[in-house]
Enzyme design. Structure first.
Site, PDB file in Angstrom:
ATOM      1  N   ASN A   9     -41.774  67.102 -84.440  1.00  0.00           N
ATOM      2  CA  ASN A   9     -40.330  67.526 -84.556  1.00  0.00           C
ATOM      3  C   ASN A   9     -40.051  67.616 -86.014  1.00  0.00           C
ATOM      4  O   ASN A   9     -39.914  66.539 -86.590  1.00  0.00           O
ATOM      5  CB  ASN A   9     -39.248  66.708 -83.786  1.00  0.00           C
ATOM      6  CG  ASN A   9     -37.872  66.894 -84.130  1.00  0.00           C
ATOM      7  OD1 ASN A   9     -37.494  68.318 -84.772  1.00  0.00           O
ATOM      8  ND2 ASN A   9     -37.008  66.241 -83.738  1.00  0.00           N
ATOM      9  N   TRP A  10     -39.886  68.710 -86.676  1.00  0.00           N
ATOM     10  CA  TRP A  10     -39.805  68.957 -88.131  1.00  0.00           C
ATOM     11  C   TRP A  10     -38.321  68.899 -88.693  1.00  0.00           C
ATOM     12  O   TRP A  10     -37.999  68.631 -89.686  1.00  0.00           O
ATOM     13  CB  TRP A  10     -40.528  69.991 -88.614  1.00  0.00           C
ATOM     14  CG  TRP A  10     -41.808  70.413 -88.429  1.00  0.00           C
ATOM     15  CD1 TRP A  10     -42.729  69.209 -87.866  1.00  0.00           C
ATOM     16  CD2 TRP A  10     -42.499  71.367 -88.987  1.00  0.00           C
ATOM     17  NE1 TRP A  10     -43.803  69.854 -88.156  1.00  0.00           N
ATOM     18  CE2 TRP A  10     -43.911  70.771 -88.710  1.00  0.00           C
ATOM     19  CE3 TRP A  10     -42.204  72.513 -89.627  1.00  0.00           C
ATOM     20  CZ2 TRP A  10     -45.000  71.912 -88.998  1.00  0.00           C
ATOM     21  CZ3 TRP A  10     -43.532  73.313 -89.774  1.00  0.00           C
ATOM     22  CH2 TRP A  10     -44.781  73.127 -89.605  1.00  0.00           C
ATOM     23  N   LYS A  11     -37.414  68.535 -87.663  1.00  0.00           N
ATOM     24  CA  LYS A  11     -36.146  68.631 -87.849  1.00  0.00           C
ATOM     25  C   LYS A  11     -35.424  69.418 -88.800  1.00  0.00           C
ATOM     26  O   LYS A  11     -35.959  70.678 -88.804  1.00  0.00           O
ATOM     27  CB  LYS A  11     -35.609  67.099 -88.382  1.00  0.00           C
ATOM     28  CG  LYS A  11     -36.304  65.808 -87.464  1.00  0.00           C
ATOM     29  CD  LYS A  11     -35.736  64.569 -87.361  1.00  0.00           C
ATOM     30  CE  LYS A  11     -36.488  63.561 -86.608  1.00  0.00           C
ATOM     31  NZ  LYS A  11     -35.876  62.142 -86.619  1.00  0.00           N
ATOM     32  N   HIS A  94     -31.920  65.487 -77.806  1.00  0.00           N
ATOM     33  CA  HIS A  94     -32.488  64.566 -79.011  1.00  0.00           C
ATOM     34  C   HIS A  94     -31.365  63.981 -79.235  1.00  0.00           C
ATOM     35  O   HIS A  94     -30.221  64.098 -79.180  1.00  0.00           O
ATOM     36  CB  HIS A  94     -32.985  65.496 -80.035  1.00  0.00           C
ATOM     37  CG  HIS A  94     -33.912  64.449 -81.020  1.00  0.00           C
ATOM     38  ND1 HIS A  94     -33.263  63.699 -81.776  1.00  0.00           N
ATOM     39  CD2 HIS A  94     -35.037  64.353 -81.171  1.00  0.00           C
ATOM     40  CE1 HIS A  94     -34.117  63.138 -82.590  1.00  0.00           C
ATOM     41  NE2 HIS A  94     -35.106  63.581 -81.969  1.00  0.00           N
ATOM     42  N   GLU A  96     -30.419  62.638 -82.023  1.00  0.00           N
ATOM     43  CA  GLU A  96     -29.428  63.464 -83.080  1.00  0.00           C
ATOM     44  C   GLU A  96     -28.430  64.305 -82.546  1.00  0.00           C
ATOM     45  O   GLU A  96     -27.367  64.357 -83.007  1.00  0.00           O
ATOM     46  CB  GLU A  96     -30.320  63.656 -84.242  1.00  0.00           C
ATOM     47  CG  GLU A  96     -31.027  62.904 -84.955  1.00  0.00           C
ATOM     48  CD  GLU A  96     -32.462  63.071 -85.460  1.00  0.00           C
ATOM     49  OE1 GLU A  96     -32.664  64.200 -85.595  1.00  0.00           O
ATOM     50  OE2 GLU A  96     -32.973  61.927 -85.616  1.00  0.00           O
ATOM     51  N   GLU A 166     -37.293  57.842 -76.181  1.00  0.00           N
ATOM     52  CA  GLU A 166     -36.936  57.603 -77.647  1.00  0.00           C
ATOM     53  C   GLU A 166     -35.721  56.656 -77.789  1.00  0.00           C
ATOM     54  O   GLU A 166     -34.631  57.151 -77.854  1.00  0.00           O
ATOM     55  CB  GLU A 166     -36.553  59.079 -78.476  1.00  0.00           C
ATOM     56  CG  GLU A 166     -37.801  60.093 -78.254  1.00  0.00           C
ATOM     57  CD  GLU A 166     -37.625  60.917 -79.525  1.00  0.00           C
ATOM     58  OE1 GLU A 166     -38.774  61.128 -80.192  1.00  0.00           O
ATOM     59  OE2 GLU A 166     -36.422  61.646 -79.706  1.00  0.00           O
ATOM     60  N   GLY A 172     -36.526  57.221 -86.788  1.00  0.00           N
ATOM     61  CA  GLY A 172     -36.443  57.475 -88.325  1.00  0.00           C
ATOM     62  C   GLY A 172     -36.386  55.963 -88.997  1.00  0.00           C
ATOM     63  O   GLY A 172     -35.839  55.945 -89.980  1.00  0.00           O
ATOM     64  N   SER A 212     -40.668  56.435 -84.520  1.00  0.00           N
ATOM     65  CA  SER A 212     -41.721  55.795 -85.798  1.00  0.00           C
ATOM     66  C   SER A 212     -43.180  55.708 -85.437  1.00  0.00           C
ATOM     67  O   SER A 212     -43.785  54.780 -85.596  1.00  0.00           O
ATOM     68  CB  SER A 212     -41.101  54.353 -86.197  1.00  0.00           C
ATOM     69  OG  SER A 212     -39.597  54.681 -86.664  1.00  0.00           O
ATOM     70  N   GLY A 233     -41.378  62.316 -85.440  1.00  0.00           N
ATOM     71  CA  GLY A 233     -40.510  63.288 -86.298  1.00  0.00           C
ATOM     72  C   GLY A 233     -41.171  62.862 -87.694  1.00  0.00           C
ATOM     73  O   GLY A 233     -41.933  63.911 -88.306  1.00  0.00           O
ATOM     74  N   GLY A 234     -40.830  61.845 -88.509  1.00  0.00           N
ATOM     75  CA  GLY A 234     -41.065  61.784 -89.852  1.00  0.00           C
ATOM     76  C   GLY A 234     -42.541  62.061 -90.282  1.00  0.00           C
ATOM     77  O   GLY A 234     -42.875  62.609 -91.061  1.00  0.00           O
TER      78      GLY A 234
END
Ligand code: PEP
Length: 251
Positions: A9-11, A94, A96, A166, A172, A212, A233-234
């Site tokens: 997921n490149w956000k 998600h 966020e 998640e 993150g 993470s 993610g990151g």
């Protein structure tokens, strides 16, 4: 046998040029990969990344979707628009979206139903906050998100649904759930799915872990009985960190 599914997921990162470069590197590095792999660039880069991925074994994902087919919904992207640019999987619910943009279960459920009706695969994200975990509410929260998010679905539609557990406190933050704790929640999720749909459906469904995930912890997580993949993610923002996660069995 559940086939591992690793998703990136490149956000809200990457210009079109950067996205095309990264997608090209991944398509090359993962050309012979047998696992299921997906990347979800930002909306603006989807069409360009589709061109890069179209002859590869990497699926194109979107990070969100509007709740209705079309209409006066300023700022939203419809399911048809996603299909038009080659998207085959959509991430919904998600944390966020839930916590920053206040998306609630009913809205997420509308999106899930619309995506499935239009033959997209859905990654439905669920997970508790730190406060909810400390208050002993983690299982309740996850159960409600699951039951409400999947409300109204027919059993056969579950073939196109992936659950991503998640824990919000692990996204993150560099904090990862202990593999045993994550597996316990995955097993609970499978139990809920078994009760709501069928044991056979629950046993066949992919449940990803997210929070993470990195090269150093992916193998241990993937070795757990009920963890079938990862939503990353990151560490999905660079080929040198994402490729080793996808190839966790070679670490
Ligand atoms: C995510 O965005 O779904 C996620 C799990 O992020 P990170 O890997 O950075 O924790």
């Amino acid at each position: 046998m559940r086939k591992p599914f690793i998703a990136g997921n490149w956000k809200m990162y990457k210009t079109i040029k950067e996205a095309v470069e990264l997608a090209g590197s991944l398509a090359g590095a993962l050309a012979s990969e047998k696992k299921k792999v997906m990347i979800a660039p930002p909306f603006t880069a989807l069409a360009a990344v589709h061109e890069v991925l179209k002859d590869s074994n990497i699926l194109l994902g979107a990070q969100n979707m509007g709740p209705v087919e079309e209409g006066a919904h300023t700022g939203e992207i419809s399911v048809k628009m996603l299909k038009d640019v080659g998207v085959s999987v959509v991430i919904l619910g998600h944390s966020e979206r839930r916590h920053v943009y206040k998306e609630h279960d009913h809205l997420i459920n509308e999106k899930v139903k619309l995506a499935l009706l239009n033959r997209l695969e859905v990654i439905l994200c669920v997970g508790e906050t730190l406060k909810e975990r400390e208050d002993g509410l983690a299982e309740n929260v996850v159960e409600n998100q699951l039951i409400n998010g999947l409300d109204g679905l027919q059993q056969k539609q579950l073939d196109s649904v992936i659950i991503a557990y998640e824990p919000v406190w692990a996204i993150g933050t560099g904090k990862t759930a202990m593999p045993e704790d994550a597996d316990k929640m995955h097993s609970y999720i499978r139990k809920i799915l078994g009760k709501r749909f069928s044991k056979k459906t629950a046993e066949s469904m992919i449940i990803q872990y997210g929070g993470s995930v990195k090269q150093g912890n992916v193998r241990e997580l993937m070795n757990m009985e009920n963890i079938d993949g990862a939503l990353v993610g990151g560490a999905s923002l660079k080929a040198e960190t994402f490729v080793p996660i996808v190839q966790f069995d070679k670490n």
